[in-house]
Write a protein that holds these residues in place. Structure first.
Motif, mmCIF file in Angstrom:
data_model
loop_
_atom_site.group_PDB
_atom_site.id
_atom_site.type_symbol
_atom_site.label_atom_id
_atom_site.label_comp_id
_atom_site.label_asym_id
_atom_site.label_seq_id
_atom_site.Cartn_x
_atom_site.Cartn_y
_atom_site.Cartn_z
ATOM 1 N N GLN A 123 0.801 -1.220 0.000
ATOM 2 C CA GLN A 123 0.000 0.000 0.000
ATOM 3 C C GLN A 123 0.839 1.277 0.000
ATOM 4 O OE1 GLN A 123 -3.228 -0.052 2.797
ATOM 5 N NE2 GLN A 123 -3.384 -2.263 2.716
ATOM 6 N N GLY A 124 2.029 1.246 -0.581
ATOM 7 C CA GLY A 124 2.913 2.400 -0.570
ATOM 8 C C GLY A 124 2.368 3.623 -1.268
ATOM 9 N N TRP A 125 1.419 3.438 -2.132
ATOM 10 C CA TRP A 125 0.885 4.589 -2.861
ATOM 11 C C TRP A 125 -0.116 5.394 -2.047
ATOM 12 C CZ3 TRP A 125 -4.315 4.845 -4.374
ATOM 13 C CH2 TRP A 125 -5.049 3.684 -4.171
ATOM 14 N N PHE A 126 -0.607 4.837 -0.906
ATOM 15 C CA PHE A 126 -1.561 5.640 -0.133
ATOM 16 C C PHE A 126 -1.506 5.445 1.375
ATOM 17 C CE2 PHE A 126 -3.910 1.738 -0.504
ATOM 18 C CZ PHE A 126 -4.707 1.690 0.608
ATOM 19 N N SER A 127 -1.045 4.330 1.866
ATOM 20 C CA SER A 127 -1.224 4.048 3.285
ATOM 21 C C SER A 127 0.104 3.967 4.028
ATOM 22 C CB SER A 127 -1.990 2.731 3.451
ATOM 23 O OG SER A 127 -2.166 2.444 4.827
ATOM 24 N N HIS A 128 0.666 5.130 4.355
ATOM 25 C CA HIS A 128 1.871 5.158 5.177
ATOM 26 C C HIS A 128 2.034 6.548 5.774
ATOM 27 C CE1 HIS A 128 4.366 7.385 2.197
ATOM 28 N NE2 HIS A 128 3.578 6.782 1.344
ATOM 29 N N ASP A 129 2.785 6.614 6.881
ATOM 30 C CA ASP A 129 3.013 7.904 7.519
ATOM 31 C C ASP A 129 4.242 7.792 8.420
ATOM 32 O OD1 ASP A 129 2.625 10.572 8.105
ATOM 33 O OD2 ASP A 129 0.628 10.311 8.929
ATOM 34 N N VAL A 130 4.693 8.941 8.915
ATOM 35 C CA VAL A 130 5.838 9.008 9.801
ATOM 36 C C VAL A 130 5.572 10.117 10.821
ATOM 37 C CG1 VAL A 130 7.089 10.578 8.250
ATOM 38 C CG2 VAL A 130 8.356 9.242 9.956
ATOM 39 N N ALA A 131 6.050 9.913 12.043
ATOM 40 C CA ALA A 131 5.946 10.936 13.090
ATOM 41 C C ALA A 131 7.205 10.887 13.944
ATOM 42 C CB ALA A 131 4.719 10.705 13.960
ATOM 43 N N VAL A 132 7.802 12.050 14.170
ATOM 44 C CA VAL A 132 8.986 12.140 15.015
ATOM 45 C C VAL A 132 8.587 12.807 16.332
ATOM 46 C CG1 VAL A 132 9.739 14.322 13.971
ATOM 47 C CG2 VAL A 132 11.405 12.884 15.149
ATOM 48 N N HIS A 133 9.188 12.366 17.412
ATOM 49 C CA HIS A 133 8.909 12.937 18.730
ATOM 50 C C HIS A 133 9.289 14.422 18.712
ATOM 51 C CE1 HIS A 133 9.307 13.673 23.041
ATOM 52 N NE2 HIS A 133 8.499 12.624 23.196
ATOM 53 N N PRO A 134 8.513 15.290 19.344
ATOM 54 C CA PRO A 134 8.778 16.728 19.271
ATOM 55 C C PRO A 134 10.080 17.188 19.913
ATOM 56 C CG PRO A 134 6.916 16.290 20.728
ATOM 57 C CD PRO A 134 7.279 14.991 20.068
ATOM 58 N N THR A 135 10.608 16.420 20.873
ATOM 59 C CA THR A 135 11.852 16.854 21.521
ATOM 60 C C THR A 135 12.975 15.829 21.426
ATOM 61 O OG1 THR A 135 11.104 16.012 23.667
ATOM 62 C CG2 THR A 135 10.638 18.341 23.165
ATOM 63 N N SER A 136 12.696 14.667 20.875
ATOM 64 C CA SER A 136 13.703 13.615 20.738
ATOM 65 C C SER A 136 13.788 13.194 19.272
ATOM 66 C CB SER A 136 13.343 12.410 21.619
ATOM 67 O OG SER A 136 14.309 11.394 21.460
ATOM 68 N N PRO A 137 14.693 13.784 18.506
ATOM 69 C CA PRO A 137 14.731 13.533 17.063
ATOM 70 C C PRO A 137 15.104 12.105 16.680
ATOM 71 C CG PRO A 137 16.603 14.863 17.734
ATOM 72 C CD PRO A 137 15.713 14.738 18.934
ATOM 73 N N ASN A 138 15.576 11.297 17.603
ATOM 74 C CA ASN A 138 15.913 9.907 17.307
ATOM 75 C C ASN A 138 14.736 8.957 17.490
ATOM 76 O OD1 ASN A 138 18.584 10.585 16.728
ATOM 77 N ND2 ASN A 138 19.131 10.460 18.884
ATOM 78 N N LEU A 139 13.657 9.436 18.107
ATOM 79 C CA LEU A 139 12.471 8.620 18.360
ATOM 80 C C LEU A 139 11.446 8.872 17.260
ATOM 81 C CD1 LEU A 139 10.897 6.676 20.155
ATOM 82 C CD2 LEU A 139 10.211 8.641 21.542
ATOM 83 N N VAL A 140 11.190 7.847 16.470
ATOM 84 C CA VAL A 140 10.314 8.012 15.310
ATOM 85 C C VAL A 140 9.373 6.815 15.179
ATOM 86 C CG1 VAL A 140 12.019 7.014 13.725
ATOM 87 C CG2 VAL A 140 10.305 8.568 12.832
ATOM 88 N N LEU A 141 8.156 7.086 14.726
ATOM 89 C CA LEU A 141 7.172 6.055 14.434
ATOM 90 C C LEU A 141 6.878 6.071 12.945
ATOM 91 C CD1 LEU A 141 4.558 6.713 17.274
ATOM 92 C CD2 LEU A 141 6.341 4.960 17.245
#
Length: 160
Positions: A123-141
């Motif tokens: 589903q790479g054409w529509f179903s994906h996302d990324v979020a980085v922690h606001p104060t910890s740039p190494n913590l990502v979802l």
């Protein structure tokens, strides 16, 4: 009686999107990075302005991804370290229909491949996302079919 559940969900999603954009813009109103286009549309890619939108430059992500990805990109900027930007890149169709994560440490000047883990599967054409922690740039979802967490800048994604 009219069911307005879907309308309320759409309104909530729009409000959250506007808040996310507002927070990113308030960090530096002159510098903005956007993802534009989908499925190989003309001019699609990542763009940056450093003058409040008067001029836009297409960013070179070729070193970190396929020179011409076909899908969409989702961005996340670390509020506490606004030079740190993650992009979830998705391919659009065919056998290369995958996602991967790239990262910039310098507000988009250079990009590095953080992970080639295909977290959206087909589903790479529509179903994906990324979020980085606001104060910890190494913590990502990252998310697609499943949700993955990284504590080392996306290098190792652990499924949740």
């Amino acid at each position: 009686m009219i069911d307005i559940t879907d309308k309320k969900r759409a309104e909530q999603a729009l409000m959250e999107s506007e808040e996310k954009f507002s927070r990113a813009f308030q960090l530096n109103p002159d510098t903005v990075i956007i993802a534009c286009g989908n499925l190989g549309s003309v001019g699609h890619g990542l763009y940056r302005t450093t003058d409040g939108g008067l001029n836009w430059t297409k960013l070179n992500v070729a070193a970190a991804s396929a020179p011409s990805f076909e899908g969409k990109a989702q961005l996340s900027i670390c509020a506490g370290s606004p030079d740190v930007v993650y992009a979830s890149i998705g391919n659009g169709s065919g056998d290369a229909n995958a996602t991967w994560l790239i990262r910039s440490h310098d507000a988009g000047d250079t990009w590095f491949n953080a992970s080639t883990e295909d977290y959206s599967l087909w589903q790479g054409w529509f179903s994906h996302d990324v979020a980085v922690h606001p104060t910890s740039p190494n913590l990502v979802l990252t998310c697609g079919i499943d949700i993955f967490k990284s504590t080392n800048s996306g290098v190792t994604l652990v499924g949740k």
